[in-house]
Design an enzyme around this catalytic site. Structure first.
Site, PDB file in Angstrom:
ATOM      1  N   ARG A   1       0.743  -1.185  -0.120  1.00 41.72           N
ATOM      2  CA  ARG A   1      -0.034  -0.093  -0.106  1.00 41.72           C
ATOM      3  C   ARG A   1       1.015   1.186   0.257  1.00 41.72           C
ATOM      4  O   ARG A   1       0.432   2.388  -0.518  1.00 41.72           O
ATOM      5  CB  ARG A   1      -0.898  -0.014   1.150  1.00 41.72           C
ATOM      6  CG  ARG A   1      -1.963   1.172   1.146  1.00 41.72           C
ATOM      7  CD  ARG A   1      -3.211   1.142   2.230  1.00 41.72           C
ATOM      8  NE  ARG A   1      -3.977  -0.201   2.051  1.00 41.72           N
ATOM      9  CZ  ARG A   1      -4.034  -1.149   2.780  1.00 41.72           C
ATOM     10  NH1 ARG A   1      -3.312  -1.102   3.895  1.00 41.72           N
ATOM     11  NH2 ARG A   1      -5.015  -1.958   2.556  1.00 41.72           N
ATOM     12  N   GLY A   2       1.904   1.211   0.727  1.00 40.09           N
ATOM     13  CA  GLY A   2       2.862   2.580   0.759  1.00 40.09           C
ATOM     14  C   GLY A   2       3.460   2.799  -0.628  1.00 40.09           C
ATOM     15  O   GLY A   2       3.449   3.882  -0.841  1.00 40.09           O
TER      16      GLY A   2
END
Length: 700
Positions: free
Chosen positions: A288-289
């Site tokens: 996600r980052g």
């Protein structure tokens, strides 16, 4: 969210976004979230009174109007209506007629229920006609707008999780009590919080796209500007809004242009490789980052008017998207994560340019009536949500190192409790740092309570599994238990003359509410003996490690914690009730040991704290954890006074645990056992608080 017709002045009663001073980082994060709708929202962390709420409301005033299908409660776009919308029958052609509404700003209160957030059954329809229809909640109201949650860290976890799911997917789903509904829920999610009141769990924190820190400036000139503008606004809001109307219009146009351009920003594969390296070296969990950083970098490029991703876009995006995603112990400080990220950015991207990159049309115009620089159409300057300058690029200071103490020989255990000579231990006052936290025993209250949602003790709560339906007379009932209500009415339908095909005939006596059982969060009060008898045996470091481990357990179980220490001639409230484990560790490490043992004063302080907190928050039940060897050596009648204070705590009905810190070697006085008996507490040796130690071979 399609933006049209940017407003020429802020919405009535709202402080203009461009008039806010000194909140550049937060302003940039909010603008990027408005530009890139898939970023996933913004979490703003900051102290009280830093214009967090004012800025969010000001942003909503910049987003113009949206076109809406007439009569649609879910704000569907006439150009591409949602085929799964519960109001799809209202989407029939109406000769091109559309409604125009301001982009909605929906504020979610901390005390909102799940029904209010996600939606619920329409009771009038159910009771009058026997039809199960859906009443939209706040997620539907926020579609194509801004959903603002103040104090998001105080919101129950299940509600935060639902909000973040909707923000990430753009859809809201409701599956309960015979209702199955799905509808569009695209919104810019903005949450604010004060870290001193407790942090979000890492799993929830990771779901926010960007995180910005808000802090009041320490520059007197900046603070004077804040005072001046706020007082001017309060004296004449309309004149103040007109003063910044041009800046607001320019900023609204810039957001609209960036939104239109963000999809065409070119992202070279080498830029993605740099983002991947940064995330990998920063030890970011999952992917996600990486994705959020890439999206935020593209949004920043569009915001700056560029069509190709640059290293500076990656740098700005990483600072907003990554510091809160690092795999870390809850006791790690944000400053240490930010410093490590800056080092990685320098290594992967090189040194930051000495000057910010130029923006289009940089020449500011000056309003002769104001003296404040007015922004050109493409560059709002108040606040200037642009690239951080050289000052912002400086490394944050390293967190202060705690003191370490020299080893001290372990003296022979005393044969009887003796009061040390006057002044003994004063010169030997010292600090001991806690060691690495271990897996702690889980302490919980025995009785089923009725408290705030958490993960410690059993309780009747607003969420959790439904145990049964209860009548409205039972105060533990929450919401409508549809199945139980219909079941109660079903057997009486023939007596009430209901014919085939007629609506269900209900009476007030049929109504049932849900009795749900889940887990509650508690107020865990640690009462820690910091006297010389603890420090002299080098036991204080062990005690602090135990407290730290229990604090970690409390953090994971969504408790509030407080720490009271006692030494010399007094008790000290080391940590007022809070959910911030970082603050707890810092203050625990700084606590000094030495002197006599004022056990009575410590118990009295804990008693007074519990009484105050019970008055303020009667739904949060307290749990007292006492770490002591049971000695009482300060003042006349020290031991009888301590027993009297313990009896007063027992009289409050407080659940307690006593961790016996007496040395297992030599003569044992077992005074902690006497204290536990008076408190009505569970007694446990300190060593048994470490679950892992008990499973090791040879453990007693």
């Amino acid at each position: 969210m399609t933006l049209t017709n940017p407003p020429k002045v802020p919405r009535s009663g709202r402080f203009p976004f461009s008039a806010i001073v000194g909140m550049d980082g937060m302003g940039l994060a909010l603008c990027l979230a408005a530009v890139g709708e898939h970023i996933g929202g913004v979490l703003v962390r900051g102290e009280k009174g830093t214009a967090k709420t004012t800025m969010v409301r000001g942003l909503a005033g910049l987003l113009g109007e949206i076109a809406v299908v007439p009569g649609c409660r879910f704000a569907c776009d006439p150009a591409s209506p949602d085929p799964a919308c519960p109001d799809v029958e209202r989407h029939l052609p109406q000769d091109g007629e559309v409604d125009r509404r301001p982009v909605p700003l929906v504020e979610l209160p901390v005390g909102a229920s799940e029904d209010r957030v996600a939606g619920s059954l329409h009771l009038d329809s159910l009771l009058a006609r026997g039809q199960v229809t859906f009443e939209p909640g706040l997620l539907a109201a926020a579609n194509r707008g801004v959903l603002y949650v103040d104090e998001v860290n105080l919101l129950p976890d299940h509600l935060v999780d639902g909000l973040l799911d909707a923000a990430a997917t753009g859809r809201a789903r409701v599956e309960r009590e015979g209702v199955s509904v799905e509808h569009a829920a695209r919104f810019v999610l903005v949450g604010t919080m004060n870290p001193e009141e407790g942090d979000l769990r890492p799993q929830l924190l990771d779901r926010f796209g960007l995180v910005a820190d808000a802090a009041a400036s320490r520059d007197p000139d900046t603070r004077v500007a804040v005072i001046s503008r706020r007082l001017d606004f309060e004296r004449d809001p309309e004149a103040f809004a007109a003063r910044f109307a041009d800046a607001e219009e320019a900023l609204a146009r810039r957001i609209a242009r960036a939104r239109a351009a963000v999809g065409s920003v070119e992202s070279p594969r080498e830029a993605w490789r740099k983002i991947a390296r940064i995330c990998a070296e920063f030890d970011v969990d999952g992917m996600r980052g990486d994705l959020v950083t890439a999206r935020a970098a593209a949004a920043h490029a569009a915001w700056q008017g560029r069509d190709v991703l640059s290293d500076n876009d990656i740098r700005v995006a990483a600072r907003l998207a990554l510091p809160h995603r690092r795999r870390r112990n809850p006791f790690d400080t944000p400053e240490s994560a930010a410093a490590e990220l800056e080092e990685i950015l320098r290594r992967v991207l090189g040194e930051e340019p000495p000057e910010p990159e130029p923006e289009p049309e940089p020449e500011p115009e000056t309003d002769p009536d104001d003296g404040d620089p007015q922004p050109p159409p493409d560059k709002p300057t108040d606040p200037p949500p642009s690239d951080p300058g050289p000052e912002d690029a400086a490394d944050p200071p390293e967190p202060p190192k705690g003191e370490t103490s020299e080893p001290e020989p372990d003296p022979a255990p005393p044969q009887a409790p003796k009061e040390p000579p006057a002044g003994a231990g004063q010169a030997e006052s010292r600090t001991e740092r806690a060691g690495k936290p271990h897996r702690a025993q889980v302490f919980a209250l025995d009785r089923v309570g009725q408290g705030v949602t958490g993960r410690r003790s059993r309780a009747v709560t607003t969420v959790g599994r439904q145990v049964r339906g209860v009548t409205p007379a039972d105060p533990r009932g929450r919401g409508l238990a549809v199945t139980e209500t219909i079941r109660a009415a079903a057997g009486a339908q023939a007596d009430r003359g209901r014919g085939d095909g007629e609506p269900l005939r209900l009476q007030g006596s049929d109504l049932r509410r849900s009795l749900r059982e889940g887990k509650e969060g508690n107020l865990v009060v640690f009462l820690v003996d910091a006297s010389g008898s603890m420090g002299a045996r080098r036991r204080m470091a062990t005690v602090k490690t135990a407290v730290l481990s229990l604090l970690l357990d409390a953090y994971q179980r969504r408790d509030k914690v407080a720490v009271v220490t006692f030494a010399r001639d007094r008790a000290q409230l080391l940590l007022p009730p809070t959910g911030s484990v970082e603050l707890a560790r810092a203050r625990l490490d700084a606590a000094a040991t030495g002197g006599r043992t004022p056990l009575a004063e410590g118990l009295t302080a804990a008693h007074d704290l519990i009484r105050r907190e019970r008055a303020k928050d009667p739904m949060r039940r307290p749990l007292l954890v006492v770490l002591t060897d049971g000695r009482a050596t300060h003042g006349p009648n020290a031991l009888p006074r301590a027993r009297a204070a313990a009896a007063r705590i027992a009289g409050l009905g407080v659940g307690s645990v006593v961790l016996d810190c007496e040395s297992p070697r030599g003569v044992r006085l077992r005074l902690a056992a006497d204290l536990a008996a008076v408190l009505g507490a569970r007694l446990m040796p300190l060593a048994e608080a470490d679950v892992a130690a008990q499973s090791r071979p040879g453990a007693a």
